[in-house]
Design a protein around this motif. Structure first.
Motif, PDB file in Angstrom:
ATOM      1  N   PRO A 145      49.376-105.441  17.340  1.00  9.29           N
ATOM      2  CA  PRO A 145      48.344-106.385  17.780  1.00  9.29           C
ATOM      3  C   PRO A 145      47.292-105.838  18.287  1.00  9.29           C
ATOM      4  CG  PRO A 145      50.250-106.607  18.946  1.00  9.29           C
ATOM      5  CD  PRO A 145      50.680-105.674  17.947  1.00  9.29           C
ATOM      6  N   VAL A 146      45.919-106.372  18.075  1.00 11.35           N
ATOM      7  CA  VAL A 146      44.803-106.023  18.723  1.00 11.35           C
ATOM      8  C   VAL A 146      43.993-107.073  19.224  1.00 11.35           C
ATOM      9  CG1 VAL A 146      44.536-103.921  17.350  1.00 11.35           C
ATOM     10  CG2 VAL A 146      43.238-105.805  16.735  1.00 11.35           C
ATOM     11  N   ALA A 147      44.303-108.405  18.907  1.00 15.43           N
ATOM     12  CA  ALA A 147      43.524-109.488  19.374  1.00 15.43           C
ATOM     13  C   ALA A 147      44.212-110.808  19.260  1.00 15.43           C
ATOM     14  CB  ALA A 147      42.043-109.695  18.300  1.00 15.43           C
ATOM     15  N   VAL A 148      44.122-111.645  20.237  1.00 13.24           N
ATOM     16  CA  VAL A 148      44.434-113.013  20.526  1.00 13.24           C
ATOM     17  C   VAL A 148      43.564-114.046  20.508  1.00 13.24           C
ATOM     18  CG1 VAL A 148      46.021-114.440  21.826  1.00 13.24           C
ATOM     19  CG2 VAL A 148      46.486-112.091  21.594  1.00 13.24           C
ATOM     20  N   ARG A 149      43.753-115.354  19.826  1.00 13.86           N
ATOM     21  CA  ARG A 149      43.091-116.296  19.977  1.00 13.86           C
ATOM     22  C   ARG A 149      43.900-117.382  20.426  1.00 13.86           C
ATOM     23  NH1 ARG A 149      38.600-115.873  14.928  1.00 13.86           N
ATOM     24  NH2 ARG A 149      37.613-114.013  15.676  1.00 13.86           N
ATOM     25  N   PHE A 150      43.091-118.492  21.322  1.00 12.60           N
ATOM     26  CA  PHE A 150      43.630-119.592  21.758  1.00 12.60           C
ATOM     27  C   PHE A 150      42.799-120.639  21.617  1.00 12.60           C
ATOM     28  CE2 PHE A 150      44.409-122.565  25.686  1.00 12.60           C
ATOM     29  CZ  PHE A 150      45.688-123.152  25.122  1.00 12.60           C
ATOM     30  N   ALA A 151      43.486-122.128  20.751  1.00 10.83           N
ATOM     31  CA  ALA A 151      42.733-123.259  20.488  1.00 10.83           C
ATOM     32  C   ALA A 151      41.326-122.837  19.852  1.00 10.83           C
ATOM     33  CB  ALA A 151      42.634-123.826  21.923  1.00 10.83           C
ATOM     34  N   TRP A 152      41.584-121.761  18.949  1.00 10.60           N
ATOM     35  CA  TRP A 152      40.248-121.624  18.414  1.00 10.60           C
ATOM     36  C   TRP A 152      40.102-122.216  17.053  1.00 10.60           C
ATOM     37  CZ3 TRP A 152      36.666-118.734  20.387  1.00 10.60           C
ATOM     38  CH2 TRP A 152      35.560-118.338  19.817  1.00 10.60           C
TER      39      TRP A 152
END
Length: 510
Positions: free
Chosen positions: A472-479
């Protein structure tokens, strides 16, 4: 456009000169029932005959204030106000005529601005608003707060800065609150109940308007980043310039004949055609207010800028700077609302508002992901919005230092093999989820493909992972346009949507 500006300026000067020899006049803001900012230097101003001598007697002091109007009949003076109190005062202004301002209170004054979600009224007297706020009948019935004063700026737009608005100060009653801004009222009511001082609320807002309409012309013209906005305005200008010229020419005789209207500066373009154009609302609905001393401002807008959300990162802070420069009161508090989930919006505009927390000094942001309505861009729970805005003011402006005023805000992350650990601000009380599992987390590798993630609370952090993402390199939340997140801190304030990457998004190119 330049021709129209010159014509307007000429007409304004001619008829304003004709009005200079009238009696002393005051702007609409300086009137009965107003609230003046406590323990401050506040401006009183108006118009008179050239060089006319004016004496002002303030109800809270025995010392009169003597001033002289300038050669054009303009006058302004700054006076000291006492600490707030419930006692009403009179202010007497003596010149060739006498004006007595009655029932003036000393307290806290807030400017309330934005587009339709700020304009949205408490009641449903106006047929445009079919529902009113949540429990509107009860809210209206109980809205008897004589020490909360309300001023609604009349809708207007102008290509040149004006000196006056329409409107009047009203005591907060079940009748007056019907058509007043709900967010502003619930914000002011919370402050009044906690501070126990008079509250003055100036509502200046207009549905469907963009931030550039509320920004000073020189600010837009001096930054190359805003050239696309001005170019778009120029295109639209061609579509109705001929109509506007006819409109103004037809007004000429009427305006010259009416020195009263001229003095107010109400030289208008047709409202429906102008309200989305750059700087015209700043000219007509903000510039005339800048003499009035305020404590701070609240703002609810962004929906109309979502198509150019990347530019909003720059535009929004520039707008705030232009306000602060005009008021010349330093970096006064500026608290705003992150737009609520709706099918017509996007995650990028919420991100622009989140980023602005760092670029706008002395600011605060209310998150509303838990009180939106996917089908209604005007959600009716305005009580929560006003309450959360007041939380920020109570903590940051009025010294309730232990009060938590924000939900979790993403700070940084750590990659641990196939998992990502997320760290947040405003989690001193801990994190919680409303429901069985945390929702709306996604994770991606270098391929930039996001997959739904398993997310767990570990202490004051969140740990996320997905079986399909090995590195993993990135996380998004409620996007997304209409997220349904359920992450809160233990103070029951929701987490802001965010992303950890800076990959190009669709509004970057607009």
């Amino acid at each position: 456009m330049m021709y129209l500006k010159r014509l307007l300026l000429f007409l304004f000067v001619v008829i304003a000169d004709a009005a200079l020899f009238a009696q002393v006049k005051l702007p609409a803001l300086v009137a009965d029932n107003m609230v003046l900012q406590q323990n401050a230097k506040v401006n009183l101003w108006g118009w008179a005959s050239p060089n006319e001598k004016i004496t002002i007697r303030l109800g809270w002091t025995n010392l009169p204030v003597a001033i002289t109007a300038d050669a054009k009949g303009n006058w302004k003076t700054a006076v000291d106000t006492p600490l707030a109190g419930e006692k009403p005062y009179d202010i007497t202004i003596n010149a060739s005529n006498t004006i007595v301002l009655k029932n003036v209170l000393i307290g806290e004054v807030w400017l309330c601005s934005g587009q339709s979600n700020m304009f949205f009224p408490v009641g449903r007297e106006d047929k445009t608003w079919k529902t009113g706020v949540k429990n509107y009948e009860e809210e209206v019935k109980n809205a008897s707060y004589p020490n909360i004063r309300l001023f609604t700026v009349g809708l207007n737009a102008s290509p040149i800065p004006l000196e006056e608005v329409t409107g009047s100060w009203k005591m907060c009653t079940p009748e007056s609150i019907q058509t007043f801004s709900a967010v502003a009222y619930f914000f002011g009511r919370e402050l009044y109940q906690k501070l126990q001082v008079p509250i003055g609320l100036i509502s200046t807002s207009w549905g469907g308007t963009k931030a550039e309409a509320w920004t000073a012309q020189n600010v837009l013209e001096e930054d190359v980043a805003f050239l696309p906005i001005l170019q778009e305005d120029a295109k639209n200008e061609k579509l109705y310039q001929e109509k506007l010229e006819t409109y103004y020419l037809n007004l000429t005789n009427e305006r010259i004949a009416s020195a009263e209207n001229a003095l107010k500066g109400q030289l208008k373009k047709p409202k429906k055609e102008l309200n989305k154009t750059s700087y015209v609302l700043y000219n007509a609905m903000l510039h005339p207010l800048v003499n009035y001393t305020i404590k701070g401002a609240i703002w609810y807008q962004g929906e109309s800028n979502s198509g150019k959300a990347y530019l909003y990162r720059t535009l929004f802070p520039a707008m705030v700077r232009s306000w602060r420069a005009e008021w010349n009161e330093g970096n006064f508090p500026f608290y705003y609302v992150q737009i609520t989930p709706h099918k017509g919006q996007n995650a990028e505009i919420r991100e622009a508002q989140l980023i602005s927390l760092k670029t706008i000094p002395n600011s605060g942001m209310v998150v509303t992901t838990d009180i939106g309505d996917a089908q209604n861009i005007h959600p009716i729970d305005k009580q929560t919005v006003g309450y959360r805005l007041a939380l920020i003011a109570r903590a940051k402006t009025y010294g309730e230092n232990k009060l938590v005023y924000s939900g979790p805000i993403f700070n940084h992350m750590k990659i641990k093999k196939q998992k990502v650990q997320l760290f947040f601000d405003y989690t001193e009380s801990g994190l919680k989820k409303n429901g069985e599992v945390l929702k709306e987390f996604e994770i991606a590798g270098n391929d930039q493909v996001f997959y739904p993630a398993d997310a767990k609370i570990e202490g004051k952090t969140i740990v996320v992972s997905a079986s399909k993402v090995k590195e993993p390199v990135a996380v998004r939340f409620a996007w997304k346009a209409v997220p349904e997140p359920n992450l809160f801190n233990n103070d029951n304030l929701p987490a802001s949507p965010f992303r950890t990457d800076d990959w190009e998004i669709r509004t970057d190119r607009k």
